[in-house]
Design a protein around this motif. Structure first.
Motif, PDB file in Angstrom:
ATOM      1  N   HIS A 106      -5.542  -0.123 -11.657  1.00  0.00           N
ATOM      2  CA  HIS A 106      -4.235  -0.571 -11.210  1.00  0.00           C
ATOM      3  C   HIS A 106      -4.395  -0.976  -9.796  1.00  0.00           C
ATOM      4  CE1 HIS A 106      -2.545   1.396 -14.511  1.00  0.00           C
ATOM      5  NE2 HIS A 106      -3.137   2.562 -14.504  1.00  0.00           N
ATOM      6  N   ALA A 107      -5.542  -0.777  -9.044  1.00  0.00           N
ATOM      7  CA  ALA A 107      -5.995  -0.747  -7.736  1.00  0.00           C
ATOM      8  C   ALA A 107      -6.016  -2.321  -7.079  1.00  0.00           C
ATOM      9  CB  ALA A 107      -6.995   0.157  -7.337  1.00  0.00           C
ATOM     10  N   GLN A 108      -5.717  -2.403  -5.964  1.00  0.00           N
ATOM     11  CA  GLN A 108      -6.154  -3.776  -5.344  1.00  0.00           C
ATOM     12  C   GLN A 108      -6.845  -3.473  -3.966  1.00  0.00           C
ATOM     13  OE1 GLN A 108      -2.312  -5.709  -5.495  1.00  0.00           O
ATOM     14  NE2 GLN A 108      -2.007  -5.189  -3.506  1.00  0.00           N
ATOM     15  N   PRO A 109      -7.222  -4.529  -3.181  1.00  0.00           N
ATOM     16  CA  PRO A 109      -7.737  -4.063  -1.920  1.00  0.00           C
ATOM     17  C   PRO A 109      -6.600  -3.425  -0.944  1.00  0.00           C
ATOM     18  CG  PRO A 109      -8.779  -6.148  -2.693  1.00  0.00           C
ATOM     19  CD  PRO A 109      -7.599  -5.629  -3.773  1.00  0.00           C
ATOM     20  N   LYS A 145       2.409   3.507 -15.325  1.00  0.00           N
ATOM     21  CA  LYS A 145       2.730   2.170 -14.832  1.00  0.00           C
ATOM     22  C   LYS A 145       3.964   2.263 -13.757  1.00  0.00           C
ATOM     23  CE  LYS A 145       1.139  -1.062 -18.178  1.00  0.00           C
ATOM     24  NZ  LYS A 145       1.475  -1.843 -19.405  1.00  0.00           N
ATOM     25  N   ARG A 146       4.578   3.603 -13.878  1.00  0.00           N
ATOM     26  CA  ARG A 146       5.781   3.628 -13.085  1.00  0.00           C
ATOM     27  C   ARG A 146       5.650   3.826 -11.453  1.00  0.00           C
ATOM     28  NH1 ARG A 146       9.875   7.871 -15.977  1.00  0.00           N
ATOM     29  NH2 ARG A 146      11.070   6.662 -14.398  1.00  0.00           N
ATOM     30  N   TRP A 147       5.777   2.794 -10.779  1.00  0.00           N
ATOM     31  CA  TRP A 147       5.557   2.817  -9.129  1.00  0.00           C
ATOM     32  C   TRP A 147       6.823   3.539  -8.479  1.00  0.00           C
ATOM     33  CZ3 TRP A 147       1.344   1.586  -6.496  1.00  0.00           C
ATOM     34  CH2 TRP A 147       0.154   0.950  -7.128  1.00  0.00           C
ATOM     35  N   ARG A 148       6.663   4.021  -7.330  1.00  0.00           N
ATOM     36  CA  ARG A 148       7.875   4.591  -6.813  1.00  0.00           C
ATOM     37  C   ARG A 148       7.676   3.943  -5.376  1.00  0.00           C
ATOM     38  NH1 ARG A 148       7.017  11.028  -8.490  1.00  0.00           N
ATOM     39  NH2 ARG A 148       6.834  10.789 -10.732  1.00  0.00           N
ATOM     40  N   PRO A 149       8.670   3.578  -5.203  1.00  0.00           N
ATOM     41  CA  PRO A 149       8.836   3.109  -3.393  1.00  0.00           C
ATOM     42  C   PRO A 149       9.391   4.062  -2.627  1.00  0.00           C
ATOM     43  CG  PRO A 149      10.976   2.483  -4.644  1.00  0.00           C
ATOM     44  CD  PRO A 149       9.973   2.957  -5.780  1.00  0.00           C
ATOM     45  N   VAL A 150       8.488   4.271  -1.679  1.00  0.00           N
ATOM     46  CA  VAL A 150       8.921   5.068  -0.367  1.00  0.00           C
ATOM     47  C   VAL A 150       8.736   4.464   0.864  1.00  0.00           C
ATOM     48  CG1 VAL A 150       8.071   7.412  -1.687  1.00  0.00           C
ATOM     49  CG2 VAL A 150       6.483   5.910  -0.115  1.00  0.00           C
ATOM     50  N   GLN A 151       8.955   5.037   2.117  1.00  0.00           N
ATOM     51  CA  GLN A 151       8.981   4.211   3.292  1.00  0.00           C
ATOM     52  C   GLN A 151       7.633   3.737   3.609  1.00  0.00           C
ATOM     53  OE1 GLN A 151      10.616   6.542   6.484  1.00  0.00           O
ATOM     54  NE2 GLN A 151       9.614   5.409   8.067  1.00  0.00           N
ATOM     55  N   ASP A 152       7.549   2.191   3.602  1.00  0.00           N
ATOM     56  CA  ASP A 152       6.321   1.643   3.883  1.00  0.00           C
ATOM     57  C   ASP A 152       5.185   1.791   2.877  1.00  0.00           C
ATOM     58  OD1 ASP A 152       7.471   0.976   6.574  1.00  0.00           O
ATOM     59  OD2 ASP A 152       6.624   2.629   7.568  1.00  0.00           O
ATOM     60  N   ALA A 153       5.532   2.183   1.620  1.00  0.00           N
ATOM     61  CA  ALA A 153       4.320   2.014   0.601  1.00  0.00           C
ATOM     62  C   ALA A 153       5.018   2.363  -0.720  1.00  0.00           C
ATOM     63  CB  ALA A 153       3.722   3.420   0.851  1.00  0.00           C
ATOM     64  N   ASP A 154       4.298   1.868  -1.757  1.00  0.00           N
ATOM     65  CA  ASP A 154       4.571   2.062  -3.217  1.00  0.00           C
ATOM     66  C   ASP A 154       3.562   3.184  -3.646  1.00  0.00           C
ATOM     67  OD1 ASP A 154       7.074   0.301  -3.355  1.00  0.00           O
ATOM     68  OD2 ASP A 154       5.529  -1.329  -3.583  1.00  0.00           O
ATOM     69  N   LEU A 155       4.005   4.180  -4.687  1.00  0.00           N
ATOM     70  CA  LEU A 155       3.109   5.089  -5.010  1.00  0.00           C
ATOM     71  C   LEU A 155       3.118   5.275  -6.544  1.00  0.00           C
ATOM     72  CD1 LEU A 155       4.644   8.170  -3.010  1.00  0.00           C
ATOM     73  CD2 LEU A 155       2.685   6.591  -2.050  1.00  0.00           C
ATOM     74  N   LEU A 156       1.786   5.346  -7.066  1.00  0.00           N
ATOM     75  CA  LEU A 156       1.661   5.260  -8.568  1.00  0.00           C
ATOM     76  C   LEU A 156       1.165   6.592  -8.820  1.00  0.00           C
ATOM     77  CD1 LEU A 156       1.947   3.848 -11.305  1.00  0.00           C
ATOM     78  CD2 LEU A 156      -0.208   3.004 -10.893  1.00  0.00           C
ATOM     79  N   PRO A 157       1.770   7.671  -9.443  1.00  0.00           N
ATOM     80  CA  PRO A 157       1.012   8.788  -9.894  1.00  0.00           C
ATOM     81  C   PRO A 157       0.283   8.535 -11.024  1.00  0.00           C
ATOM     82  CG  PRO A 157       3.378   9.476  -9.403  1.00  0.00           C
ATOM     83  CD  PRO A 157       3.104   7.874  -9.251  1.00  0.00           C
TER      84      PRO A 157
END
Length: 410
Positions: A207-210, A172-184
């Motif tokens: 967890h996904a969306q279009p 559940k821990r999203w990580r913001p990076v340049q131009d995107a959010d990442l979820l391992p």
């Protein structure tokens, strides 16, 4: 003169016969018998008792030769986050082939496997202890001997069965990076019993969306494809034993077994000529070779698999005991994931040195954007067990690709 001619003729005939025998020998398959990984099911999953059962098959792959199996036994190694004190394992080999007569004492009666025919066995394994909740997987080594034209040959089939499955909510821990959010995304220990598309469906889709992109590490994909080999099953040849000294000690080709793995995939001649062709470029100063874009010429000439092999210690347990190859047909796999889950997908090789290799991606992926998003290696290089990363673009603009990013599409 006549005697000398007779001797020379006789030696010539004997030499030709010897060559003919050698050629014939090398063209024969010998003890070509394989054991499948089979299908495994968990029949009991209690705090103090696990029971897993595998349905496997011996397959005689020769067209005309009988092969005997005089001995079979299973060795079980458990992987756990906690102590295994007091934990016991018990395995049984039950013959399930035609006219089989299983014995109560677990004695294996020698069996003849006919050409092109399978011989089924069942392998129940009981694991008992006061608390088994920390056990993550069972590494099963099926030891067997083949007996036939090739002599008595020991073989081992390695099978890993996952026993601990993280919940979807654990990622559940999203990580913001340049131009995107990442979820391992955390998964169970992946094995050849898994299917990449099913893993995405199980752990990522909730967890996904279009518009999201899912990436999977190249080593986990290769493991799911069964592309790993134990050094005990590798016979390094003349070329591998000598050429491995030419590589840096940090290279996965710097051991005889690692290099033989590449030779078995692409052929001895290609590896040999790749080595010869790379010699002139190795004589150049490293900075000059980089500026001319001719560094690492051996890996280019030998093919992309040369860069993807991970030698022993290169992956997480229990695969740290194996040589893991690169995945097969990664582009087709990405398209399959897209078709079955609706998510764009990519197979990637990322490390902590800020290097990103995109082996393949589905048709709708912007690989420059993807490489930039993965530059910090969100999946990690340790035992995080997060082989899948979900990427959610937050900007329509794509930043320039950093100079430290390397893109490779195969």
């Amino acid at each position: 003169m006549i005697v000398a001619g007779l001797i020379a003729g006789t030696l010539g005939i004997l030499g030709a016969a010897a060559v003919g025998l050698e050629i014939g020998y090398r063209q024969r398959l010998g003890n070509k018998l394989e054991l499948s990984a089979g299908k495994w099911r968990i029949e009991e999953y209690e705090l103090d008792h696990y029971r897993i059962v595998g349905d496997l098959e011996f397959i005689n792959q020769t067209p005309r030769l009988d092969i005997m199996i005089p001995q079979v036994h299973a060795e079980v190694t458990l992987l756990s986050a906690g102590s295994l004190a007091g934990v016991r394992t018990e395995s049984t080999i039950i013959p399930r082939y035609e006219n089989a007569d299983p014995r109560e004492d677990n004695y294996w009666e020698s069996y003849i496997v006919e050409p092109r025919k399978p011989a089924a066995i069942e392998v129940p394994i009981d694991i008992t202890g006061s608390d088994l909740s920390e056990i993550s997987a069972a590494w099963i080594q099926m030891h067997f001997y083949t007996y036939g034209r090739g002599g008595r040959i020991p073989r081992v089939k390695h099978i890993v069965v996952p026993l601990k499955f993280p919940s979807v909510e654990s990622s559940k821990r999203w990580r913001p990076v340049q131009d995107a959010d990442l979820l391992p995304i955390k998964t169970h220990l992946l094995t050849p019993l898994d299917n990449p598309a099913e893993i995405v469906q199980r752990y990522v889709s909730p967890h996904a969306q279009p518009g999201d992109i899912v990436t999977i590490g190249e080593s986990p994909v290769a493991i799911m494809q069964g592309r790993f080999r134990h050094p005990s099953n590798i016979q390094p040849g003349w070329l591998a034993k000598r050429l491995c000294y030419s590589f840096y000690t940090t290279s996965s080709l710097a051991t005889a077994c690692g290099l033989q793995t590449l030779i078995d995939q692409v052929g001895a001649w290609r590896v040999f000529f790749a080595f010869l062709g790379s010699i002139p470029f190795k004589l150049l100063p490293r900075d000059l070779a980089k500026s001319m874009n001719v560094d690492g010429m051996f890996y280019r000439l030998a093919g992309y698999q040369a860069n993807l092999i991970d030698d022993v210690t290169g992956t997480i347990p229990p695969y740290d005991k194996f040589i893991v190859m690169g995945p097969q047909n990664p582009r087709a796999l990405c398209e399959q994931i897209k078709q079955e889950t609706g998510l764009e997908a990519a197979v990637v090789d990322v490390n902590d040195l800020r290097r990103v290799k995109i082996l393949a991606s589905s048709s709708g992926v912007d690989e420059d954007f993807l490489a930039t998003a993965l530059i910090t290696n969100p999946a990690g290089n340790g035992n995080e067990q997060t082989p899948v990363v979900l990427i959610r673009p937050t900007e329509t603009a794509v930043a320039p690709l950093p100079e430290t990013v390397a893109k490779t599409t195969v």
